[in-house]
Enzyme design. Sequence first.
Site, PDB file in Angstrom:
ATOM      1  N   SER A  56      10.857  10.282  51.012  1.00 41.98           N
ATOM      2  CA  SER A  56       9.548  10.734  51.665  1.00 41.98           C
ATOM      3  C   SER A  56       9.144   9.832  52.828  1.00 41.98           C
ATOM      4  O   SER A  56       9.936   8.562  53.120  1.00 41.98           O
ATOM      5  CB  SER A  56       8.733  10.231  50.365  1.00 41.98           C
ATOM      6  OG  SER A  56       7.336  10.142  51.110  1.00 41.98           O
TER       7      SER A  56
ATOM      8  N   TYR B 167       4.845   4.159  44.591  1.00 41.55           N
ATOM      9  CA  TYR B 167       5.437   5.436  44.973  1.00 41.55           C
ATOM     10  C   TYR B 167       6.132   4.996  46.179  1.00 41.55           C
ATOM     11  O   TYR B 167       7.262   5.373  46.581  1.00 41.55           O
ATOM     12  CB  TYR B 167       4.327   6.333  45.513  1.00 41.55           C
ATOM     13  CG  TYR B 167       4.625   7.685  46.050  1.00 41.55           C
ATOM     14  CD1 TYR B 167       5.188   8.703  45.222  1.00 41.55           C
ATOM     15  CD2 TYR B 167       4.866   7.940  47.444  1.00 41.55           C
ATOM     16  CE1 TYR B 167       5.719   9.904  45.760  1.00 41.55           C
ATOM     17  CE2 TYR B 167       5.521   9.116  47.968  1.00 41.55           C
ATOM     18  CZ  TYR B 167       5.971  10.039  47.123  1.00 41.55           C
ATOM     19  OH  TYR B 167       6.423  11.202  47.745  1.00 41.55           O
TER      20      TYR B 167
END
Length: 276
Positions: free
Chosen positions: A138, A151
């Site tokens: 990501s 995350y």
Amino acid sequence: MSDRIFITGGASGLGHEIALRWARTGARVCIGDLHDVRGAQVEAEIREAGGTALFVHCDVTSSADLQAVAQRLASEWGGVDIVVNNAGVATAGTLEAEPIEQWEWILNINLLGVVRGCQAFAPLLRAQQRGHIVNIASMAGLVHPPGMGSYNASKAAVVAFSETLHLELVNDNIGVSVVCPSFFQTNLVESLRSTDPKAAAGVQKLLNKGRITAAGVADSVFNAVQANQFLVLPHADDRKTFRMKSWLPRRTYLNKMRHLTRKSFPGSPAATVKEA
């Protein structure tokens, strides 16, 4: 010869679109997922798109599940050309709001799920002396907004692991790509765990503001495999952001990020960063 591809988390979101992108080339597409009903639906869509389809129930927290898929594809397909470690989940929360159990949960899936997938399939690719591994990270693995500590860390670890993997496998004629898209509208929010409502709302804002579709990211993945490209940044704005982080003085970059993220994460600290 058409590709043979295996995709974790292939029953929804980006994994689903990657499956259909390869299906349109006539590929043999195997998707692994925990969701059997969705998996069966995507299996049918792959066939309709022109591919050969196989759905397997597969949990990326289980090395045995992934090794069983590798053995099955070696037996039934004679091997595999591309492995996409896509399955992932989301978390949100500031340092004080994220319990350690939330950290353990996301690292077990987002990071160790990728490691398990590579450990299961790398021996098969080495034996073939060819293949390609795609790890879905990501932009949060490169640029780290507040309220998303676990995350961000899980995806940054995937980027680091992928670089290591590239260096370990390059002499075996095995390519490695790590894909770092920004947030885009997908079902990632279904997996979101958070005890911090403000941080969760910030993540939802980022998802809603996404300017690219899952299908667009899937196109970038397809093109990266053809070009044997390592770092894949599907969004033009993110390529600019990555250059900004690389080139700007650290203090300037961090203060700019503070201003850019304060609307999405209104609870984050507002202090100006000073050089130590």
